[in-house]
Design a protein around this motif. Structure first.
Motif, mmCIF file in Angstrom:
data_model
loop_
_atom_site.group_PDB
_atom_site.id
_atom_site.type_symbol
_atom_site.label_atom_id
_atom_site.label_comp_id
_atom_site.label_asym_id
_atom_site.label_seq_id
_atom_site.Cartn_x
_atom_site.Cartn_y
_atom_site.Cartn_z
ATOM 1 N N ALA A 275 79.761 18.026 -31.548
ATOM 2 C CA ALA A 275 80.923 18.914 -31.547
ATOM 3 C C ALA A 275 82.140 17.571 -31.129
ATOM 4 O O ALA A 275 83.309 18.150 -31.295
ATOM 5 C CB ALA A 275 80.867 19.937 -30.672
ATOM 6 N N ALA A 276 81.690 16.829 -30.400
ATOM 7 C CA ALA A 276 82.716 15.846 -29.826
ATOM 8 C C ALA A 276 83.424 15.172 -30.836
ATOM 9 O O ALA A 276 84.674 14.810 -30.850
ATOM 10 C CB ALA A 276 82.331 15.098 -28.667
ATOM 11 N N SER A 277 82.805 14.849 -32.018
ATOM 12 C CA SER A 277 83.369 13.962 -33.056
ATOM 13 C C SER A 277 83.560 14.618 -34.394
ATOM 14 O O SER A 277 84.312 14.119 -34.972
ATOM 15 C CB SER A 277 82.384 12.587 -32.977
ATOM 16 O OG SER A 277 80.844 12.990 -33.262
ATOM 17 N N CYS B 154 90.858 8.000 -32.112
ATOM 18 C CA CYS B 154 91.287 9.193 -31.680
ATOM 19 C C CYS B 154 92.155 9.870 -32.610
ATOM 20 O O CYS B 154 92.186 10.985 -32.795
ATOM 21 C CB CYS B 154 91.642 9.121 -30.309
ATOM 22 S SG CYS B 154 90.608 8.692 -29.121
ATOM 23 N N GLN C 78 76.405 19.591 -28.385
ATOM 24 C CA GLN C 78 77.126 18.953 -27.636
ATOM 25 C C GLN C 78 77.729 17.773 -27.693
ATOM 26 O O GLN C 78 78.858 17.460 -27.622
ATOM 27 C CB GLN C 78 76.775 18.926 -26.089
ATOM 28 C CG GLN C 78 76.399 20.370 -25.337
ATOM 29 C CD GLN C 78 75.433 20.470 -24.176
ATOM 30 O OE1 GLN C 78 74.662 19.699 -24.016
ATOM 31 N NE2 GLN C 78 75.647 21.828 -23.485
ATOM 32 N N PRO D 131 79.038 25.054 -28.681
ATOM 33 C CA PRO D 131 79.502 23.748 -28.381
ATOM 34 C C PRO D 131 80.970 23.616 -29.369
ATOM 35 O O PRO D 131 81.739 22.770 -28.899
ATOM 36 C CB PRO D 131 78.628 22.781 -28.207
ATOM 37 C CG PRO D 131 77.333 23.621 -27.956
ATOM 38 C CD PRO D 131 77.452 24.766 -28.786
ATOM 39 N N PHE D 132 80.672 23.828 -30.622
ATOM 40 C CA PHE D 132 81.563 23.643 -31.686
ATOM 41 C C PHE D 132 82.804 24.590 -31.226
ATOM 42 O O PHE D 132 84.031 24.387 -31.623
ATOM 43 C CB PHE D 132 81.325 23.811 -33.156
ATOM 44 C CG PHE D 132 80.289 22.654 -33.656
ATOM 45 C CD1 PHE D 132 80.969 21.953 -34.321
ATOM 46 C CD2 PHE D 132 79.027 22.516 -33.027
ATOM 47 C CE1 PHE D 132 80.362 20.865 -34.863
ATOM 48 C CE2 PHE D 132 78.359 21.359 -33.571
ATOM 49 C CZ PHE D 132 78.974 20.674 -34.559
ATOM 50 N N ARG E 20 83.611 25.940 -28.537
ATOM 51 C CA ARG E 20 84.522 25.873 -27.283
ATOM 52 C C ARG E 20 85.451 24.551 -27.796
ATOM 53 O O ARG E 20 86.379 24.407 -26.908
ATOM 54 C CB ARG E 20 83.432 25.260 -26.279
ATOM 55 C CG ARG E 20 82.592 26.269 -25.655
ATOM 56 C CD ARG E 20 82.067 25.961 -24.374
ATOM 57 N NE ARG E 20 80.806 25.340 -24.305
ATOM 58 C CZ ARG E 20 79.567 25.487 -24.767
ATOM 59 N NH1 ARG E 20 79.500 26.857 -24.836
ATOM 60 N NH2 ARG E 20 78.559 24.746 -24.908
ATOM 61 N N ARG E 21 85.162 23.758 -28.660
ATOM 62 C CA ARG E 21 86.038 22.508 -29.070
ATOM 63 C C ARG E 21 87.229 23.058 -30.260
ATOM 64 O O ARG E 21 87.647 22.177 -30.805
ATOM 65 C CB ARG E 21 85.306 21.425 -29.184
ATOM 66 C CG ARG E 21 84.585 20.498 -28.365
ATOM 67 C CD ARG E 21 83.965 19.483 -28.679
ATOM 68 N NE ARG E 21 83.562 18.546 -27.562
ATOM 69 C CZ ARG E 21 84.319 17.698 -26.931
ATOM 70 N NH1 ARG E 21 85.413 17.468 -27.113
ATOM 71 N NH2 ARG E 21 83.619 16.927 -25.932
ATOM 72 N N SER E 22 86.682 24.236 -30.532
ATOM 73 C CA SER E 22 87.720 24.921 -31.724
ATOM 74 C C SER E 22 87.409 24.133 -32.911
ATOM 75 O O SER E 22 88.304 23.979 -33.695
ATOM 76 C CB SER E 22 89.186 24.644 -31.350
ATOM 77 O OG SER E 22 89.677 25.472 -30.056
ATOM 78 N N LYS E 23 86.060 23.861 -33.116
ATOM 79 C CA LYS E 23 85.678 23.347 -34.465
ATOM 80 C C LYS E 23 84.881 24.416 -35.292
ATOM 81 O O LYS E 23 84.153 25.083 -34.749
ATOM 82 C CB LYS E 23 84.680 22.104 -34.174
ATOM 83 C CG LYS E 23 85.297 21.153 -33.258
ATOM 84 C CD LYS E 23 86.172 20.104 -33.743
ATOM 85 C CE LYS E 23 86.553 18.922 -33.108
ATOM 86 N NZ LYS E 23 85.361 17.975 -33.011
#
Length: 380
Positions: free
Chosen positions: A89-91, A26, A86, A110-111, A113-116
């Motif tokens: 974008a998490a990793s 993390c 989805q 989805p990217f 929404r995660r500010s990527k």
């Protein structure tokens, strides 16, 4: 035989190690760029070229910790693109990809929404960054630019009277048709007939163009690769000698055949050219591509894949903390990047102003017809 106390201690140690690894992951995520593309399905000609071009950019030497690529196949399906995105974008730190506007509309948010940050490679709807959200950039020109270049070329080369064959099934084909019609009218042309290939009477209306052949200087085709060869064959049966003009959706292997015949007299816009008349950057890229893959680039989307990855990689290397927000800011600072697909700058926004290449298909082979400078393209 192990005691209960020993087994308990072993279990606690394993749990502690797992927690340490999770916390480490993390705090120091793997520097991954997710490459969302189509290695299968109707967009595979474009998607395969995209990822092959991106690998050329990644193969260049780096003096810092390398950015890793993780390629994912969306299968030319917007629903699959959403599912993959989805997860990715998490990793991932950043994403690039998509040559289809419908897939981009599903897979990019989805990217966001995660500010990527996300770099759209070849999906050409110029409204995609606004529709998807902040931190979204395009490596390609927009449909408004290629439509105007095509209208300029068609009217100046063949005449003012044209028919338009579009496809209401896709965002790309709908937008390109609209932009082309507006540009043709603005440049003094006239569109005498508009045919939707999805309409029940499309085949009969295309066949009926034969009766109007003397009043048509060209036909503009807004199409995706699926069914393209059949569509070109239908047009050629009705209009054996009328020039056919189209967008970058025709930059695929299917364009080389018109039904049962080799293609003749078809012209399409695209993002890069690698043979005679190519830019020095495109020739350099083509040499590197051939050295890595053992064959020349198959279409202009290979150059876009390279340029998108090169811009993202440079932004990653320039960024101090190498966080998604810093990478996004560094992408936005890109100015006068000399890429295989042209010069890319984001000083005027996330959609670059670029030259448009027009390719002719003659006797089933490609040749360069014209390079339209960005300065001569009218966008409204």
């Amino acid at each position: 035989m192990y005691s209960v106390r020993y087994l308990y201690l072993q279990s606690m140690i394993r749990s502690s190690l797992s927690l340490i690894l999770m916390l480490s992951a993390c705090s120091s995520p793997e520097p991954v760029c997710s490459v969302m593309t189509d290695l299968s399905g109707s967009q595979s000609d474009f998607g395969s070229a995209l990822q092959a071009g991106a690998r050329v950019a990644l193969a260049a030497r780096s003096h810092v910790e390398p950015l890793q690529a993780r390629v994912r196949d969306a299968g030319s399906d917007p629903r699959r693109a959403l599912e993959l995105s989805q997860s990715e974008a998490a990793s991932a730190l950043v994403g690039i990809g998509f040559t289809d506007s419908d897939e981009a509309l599903s897979g990019v948010p989805p990217f966001v929404r995660r500010s990527k940050p996300f770099m759209i490679v070849g999906a050409t709807d110029p409204e995609l960054p606004a529709r998807c959200g902040p931190g979204v950039f395009m490596a390609c020109f927009g449909d408004d630019a290629q439509a105007d270049a095509a209208a300029r070329f068609a009217i100046r080369t063949f005449g003012r009277r044209g028919a338009l064959i579009g496809d209401s099934a896709y965002d790309y084909t709908r937008k390109l048709s609209g932009f082309f019609r507006a540009s043709a009218l603005r440049r003094g042309g006239s569109i005498t007939q508009v045919i939707d290939r999805r309409a029940p009477d499309a085949a009969s209306r295309i066949a009926g163009l034969a009766a109007d052949a003397s009043n048509l200087d060209f036909v503009f085709v807004s199409a995706e690769p699926d069914g393209l060869s059949e569509l070109l064959g239908m047009i050629r049966n009705a209009l054996p000698n009328t020039p056919i003009v189209g967008g970058d959706g025709l930059d695929c292997d299917a364009v080389l055949r018109s039904g049962n015949s080799t293609t003749e007299g078809v012209f399409f816009t695209t993002h890069a050219w690698f043979a005679e008349g190519a830019s020095p950057e495109a020739r350099k890229f083509a040499d590197a591509y051939r050295a890595l893959h053992g064959k020349p680039p198959s279409n202009g989307f290979a150059a876009l894949g390279h340029d998108a990855m090169a811009i993202v990689r440079a932004a990653y290397e320039r960024s101090g903390s190498r966080t998604p927000s810093e990478i996004r800011d560094e992408i936005a600072r890109t100015r006068d990047f000399q890429g295989a697909s042209g010069t890319i700058s984001y000083d005027a926004g996330p959609v670059p102003r670029k030259d448009v290449w027009i390719v002719e298909v003659r006797r089933g082979a490609r040749r360069l017809a014209e390079r339209t400078p960005a300065a001569e393209i009218v966008i409204r």
